[in-house]
Design a protein around this motif. Sequence first.
Motif, PDB file in Angstrom:
ATOM      1  N   VAL A 107       0.868  -1.190   0.000  1.00 53.02           N
ATOM      2  CA  VAL A 107       0.000   0.000   0.000  1.00 53.02           C
ATOM      3  C   VAL A 107       0.902   1.236   0.000  1.00 53.02           C
ATOM      4  O   VAL A 107       1.655   1.464   0.945  1.00 53.02           O
ATOM      5  N   ASP A 108       0.847   2.011  -1.079  1.00 51.75           N
ATOM      6  CA  ASP A 108       1.622   3.259  -1.157  1.00 51.75           C
ATOM      7  C   ASP A 108       0.791   4.354  -0.492  1.00 51.75           C
ATOM      8  O   ASP A 108      -0.272   4.725  -0.985  1.00 51.75           O
ATOM      9  N   THR A 109       1.300   4.872   0.632  1.00 48.45           N
ATOM     10  CA  THR A 109       0.516   5.814   1.435  1.00 48.45           C
ATOM     11  C   THR A 109       0.827   7.279   1.115  1.00 48.45           C
ATOM     12  O   THR A 109       0.312   8.174   1.792  1.00 48.45           O
ATOM     13  N   THR A 110       1.667   7.519   0.096  1.00 42.74           N
ATOM     14  CA  THR A 110       2.122   8.895  -0.181  1.00 42.74           C
ATOM     15  C   THR A 110       0.960   9.889  -0.255  1.00 42.74           C
ATOM     16  O   THR A 110       0.993  10.952   0.354  1.00 42.74           O
ATOM     17  N   ASP A 111      -0.068   9.514  -1.023  1.00 47.96           N
ATOM     18  CA  ASP A 111      -1.175  10.460  -1.244  1.00 47.96           C
ATOM     19  C   ASP A 111      -2.432  10.083  -0.458  1.00 47.96           C
ATOM     20  O   ASP A 111      -3.533  10.531  -0.801  1.00 47.96           O
ATOM     21  N   LEU A 112      -2.274   9.258   0.563  1.00 51.31           N
ATOM     22  CA  LEU A 112      -3.438   8.858   1.364  1.00 51.31           C
ATOM     23  C   LEU A 112      -3.377   9.520   2.730  1.00 51.31           C
ATOM     24  O   LEU A 112      -2.293   9.746   3.267  1.00 51.31           O
ATOM     25  N   THR A 113      -4.545   9.816   3.296  1.00 54.44           N
ATOM     26  CA  THR A 113      -4.566  10.286   4.683  1.00 54.44           C
ATOM     27  C   THR A 113      -4.443   9.059   5.593  1.00 54.44           C
ATOM     28  O   THR A 113      -4.663   7.922   5.146  1.00 54.44           O
ATOM     29  N   LEU A 114      -4.126   9.322   6.858  1.00 58.26           N
ATOM     30  CA  LEU A 114      -4.024   8.212   7.808  1.00 58.26           C
ATOM     31  C   LEU A 114      -5.338   7.433   7.854  1.00 58.26           C
ATOM     32  O   LEU A 114      -5.342   6.191   7.850  1.00 58.26           O
ATOM     33  N   LEU A 115      -6.461   8.155   7.854  1.00 57.61           N
ATOM     34  CA  LEU A 115      -7.770   7.477   7.922  1.00 57.61           C
ATOM     35  C   LEU A 115      -7.991   6.566   6.721  1.00 57.61           C
ATOM     36  O   LEU A 115      -8.550   5.478   6.844  1.00 57.61           O
ATOM     37  N   GLN A 116      -7.523   6.999   5.557  1.00 57.35           N
ATOM     38  CA  GLN A 116      -7.682   6.170   4.349  1.00 57.35           C
ATOM     39  C   GLN A 116      -6.819   4.902   4.444  1.00 57.35           C
ATOM     40  O   GLN A 116      -7.258   3.827   4.035  1.00 57.35           O
ATOM     41  N   VAL A 117      -5.621   5.049   4.993  1.00 58.30           N
ATOM     42  CA  VAL A 117      -4.743   3.870   5.122  1.00 58.30           C
ATOM     43  C   VAL A 117      -5.371   2.873   6.107  1.00 58.30           C
ATOM     44  O   VAL A 117      -5.420   1.661   5.852  1.00 58.30           O
ATOM     45  N   ILE A 118      -5.883   3.412   7.226  1.00 58.93           N
ATOM     46  CA  ILE A 118      -6.512   2.548   8.233  1.00 58.93           C
ATOM     47  C   ILE A 118      -7.694   1.793   7.604  1.00 58.93           C
ATOM     48  O   ILE A 118      -7.827   0.571   7.754  1.00 58.93           O
ATOM     49  N   GLU A 119      -8.523   2.535   6.885  1.00 62.65           N
ATOM     50  CA  GLU A 119      -9.709   1.929   6.258  1.00 62.65           C
ATOM     51  C   GLU A 119      -9.301   0.822   5.284  1.00 62.65           C
ATOM     52  O   GLU A 119      -9.909  -0.254   5.253  1.00 62.65           O
ATOM     53  N   CYS A 120      -8.251   1.091   4.522  1.00 61.12           N
ATOM     54  CA  CYS A 120      -7.758   0.123   3.545  1.00 61.12           C
ATOM     55  C   CYS A 120      -7.321  -1.165   4.242  1.00 61.12           C
ATOM     56  O   CYS A 120      -7.687  -2.273   3.841  1.00 61.12           O
ATOM     57  N   VAL A 121      -6.551  -1.031   5.331  1.00 59.39           N
ATOM     58  CA  VAL A 121      -6.039  -2.231   6.009  1.00 59.39           C
ATOM     59  C   VAL A 121      -7.179  -2.958   6.733  1.00 59.39           C
ATOM     60  O   VAL A 121      -7.248  -4.196   6.717  1.00 59.39           O
ATOM     61  N   VAL A 122      -8.099  -2.196   7.343  1.00 59.88           N
ATOM     62  CA  VAL A 122      -9.257  -2.840   8.002  1.00 59.88           C
ATOM     63  C   VAL A 122     -10.025  -3.674   6.974  1.00 59.88           C
ATOM     64  O   VAL A 122     -10.410  -4.823   7.242  1.00 59.88           O
ATOM     65  N   THR A 123     -10.215  -3.127   5.784  1.00 64.02           N
ATOM     66  CA  THR A 123     -10.942  -3.862   4.728  1.00 64.02           C
ATOM     67  C   THR A 123     -10.179  -5.137   4.354  1.00 64.02           C
ATOM     68  O   THR A 123     -10.786  -6.208   4.197  1.00 64.02           O
ATOM     69  N   LEU A 124      -8.867  -5.036   4.230  1.00 64.50           N
ATOM     70  CA  LEU A 124      -8.067  -6.225   3.881  1.00 64.50           C
ATOM     71  C   LEU A 124      -8.215  -7.307   4.957  1.00 64.50           C
ATOM     72  O   LEU A 124      -8.346  -8.489   4.651  1.00 64.50           O
ATOM     73  N   VAL A 125      -8.204  -6.888   6.243  1.00 62.56           N
ATOM     74  CA  VAL A 125      -8.336  -7.872   7.333  1.00 62.56           C
ATOM     75  C   VAL A 125      -9.735  -8.494   7.282  1.00 62.56           C
ATOM     76  O   VAL A 125      -9.891  -9.721   7.402  1.00 62.56           O
ATOM     77  N   GLU A 126     -10.746  -7.665   7.071  1.00 67.01           N
ATOM     78  CA  GLU A 126     -12.114  -8.199   7.049  1.00 67.01           C
ATOM     79  C   GLU A 126     -12.306  -9.173   5.894  1.00 67.01           C
ATOM     80  O   GLU A 126     -12.955 -10.208   6.039  1.00 67.01           O
ATOM     81  N   GLU A 127     -11.705  -8.868   4.775  1.00 68.41           N
ATOM     82  CA  GLU A 127     -11.790  -9.789   3.627  1.00 68.41           C
ATOM     83  C   GLU A 127     -11.132 -11.121   3.962  1.00 68.41           C
ATOM     84  O   GLU A 127     -11.639 -12.183   3.629  1.00 68.41           O
ATOM     85  N   LYS A 128      -9.997 -11.062   4.633  1.00 65.94           N
ATOM     86  CA  LYS A 128      -9.290 -12.294   5.025  1.00 65.94           C
ATOM     87  C   LYS A 128     -10.126 -13.095   6.010  1.00 65.94           C
ATOM     88  O   LYS A 128     -10.242 -14.317   5.906  1.00 65.94           O
ATOM     89  N   ARG A 129     -10.716 -12.368   6.982  1.00 63.43           N
ATOM     90  CA  ARG A 129     -11.533 -13.040   8.005  1.00 63.43           C
ATOM     91  C   ARG A 129     -12.679 -13.794   7.350  1.00 63.43           C
ATOM     92  O   ARG A 129     -13.020 -14.896   7.751  1.00 63.43           O
ATOM     93  N   ALA A 130     -13.268 -13.187   6.337  1.00 59.03           N
ATOM     94  CA  ALA A 130     -14.422 -13.785   5.667  1.00 59.03           C
ATOM     95  C   ALA A 130     -14.043 -15.083   4.962  1.00 59.03           C
ATOM     96  O   ALA A 130     -14.886 -15.964   4.797  1.00 59.03           O
ATOM     97  N   THR A 131     -12.797 -15.204   4.561  1.00 58.68           N
ATOM     98  CA  THR A 131     -12.405 -16.417   3.819  1.00 58.68           C
ATOM     99  C   THR A 131     -11.764 -17.468   4.728  1.00 58.68           C
ATOM    100  O   THR A 131     -11.398 -18.539   4.283  1.00 58.68           O
ATOM    101  N   LYS A 132     -11.634 -17.146   6.037  1.00 54.50           N
ATOM    102  CA  LYS A 132     -10.970 -18.102   6.953  1.00 54.50           C
ATOM    103  C   LYS A 132     -11.886 -19.232   7.374  1.00 54.50           C
ATOM    104  O   LYS A 132     -13.048 -19.021   7.613  1.00 54.50           O
TER     105      LYS A 132
END
Length: 220
Positions: free
Chosen positions: A195-220
Amino acid sequence: MIVAIDGPAGTGKSSTSRAVAQQLGLTYLDTGAQYRAMTWWMVNNGVDVSDPAAIAAVVDKPEIVSGTDPEAPTISVDGVDVSGPIRTPEVTAEVSAVSAVPEVRARITRLQRAIAAGAEGGIVVEGRDIGTAVLPDADLKVFLTASPEARAARRSGELKGSDVHTTREALIKRDAADSSRKTAPLAKAADAVEVDTTDLTLLQVIECVVTLVEEKRATK
Ligand code: DC
């Protein structure tokens, strides 16, 4: 659920990792703080940090304890809270040399694996070699990047009053040392999501990673 978040300094790793852990009810481990705690102990005890053999000889002495509550993470050495002293410029300047010593990495990696194994509800572990060396079987690996300019601007914002140019040079030097060491260098795991965070706000990075974790959880 074990989440590994790696990347160079100033990419927002700590803020992101803590917030993701808080939002998802996971614990949180700052592995940079462990290397800083080891470095602080070496400097405080007069160990010559330019001598890898001198470091290796005393690597088992400090008792380093990490508190993994993302609301209030703690770090202590021999029972002393070192959360302030480990962030001084002196420790920051020496931490790459200390963390390059294989015996230091072996000891701290053992601590990290024990903490991750004991984290029943899951954990977010942030560092440089978590996805590649410490927890290669992590459920999700994220590698955060950002331009040197963005990283220096964020870091000098955190270190109030520091000069951006000096901060940028120090960051580049530390990344080069961390990336070029022989044992477990800073690197992106082949199966990490970058994830290239150069042009993202902290909130956007957090949201992105939370989504990735939730997607993983759904497939576990
Ligand atoms: O994340 P930080 O800036 O607090 O990390 C401090 C140093 O610790 C970093 O320059 C290299 C080292 N480190 C490491 O070698 N491996 C890790 N997993 C985390 C940090």
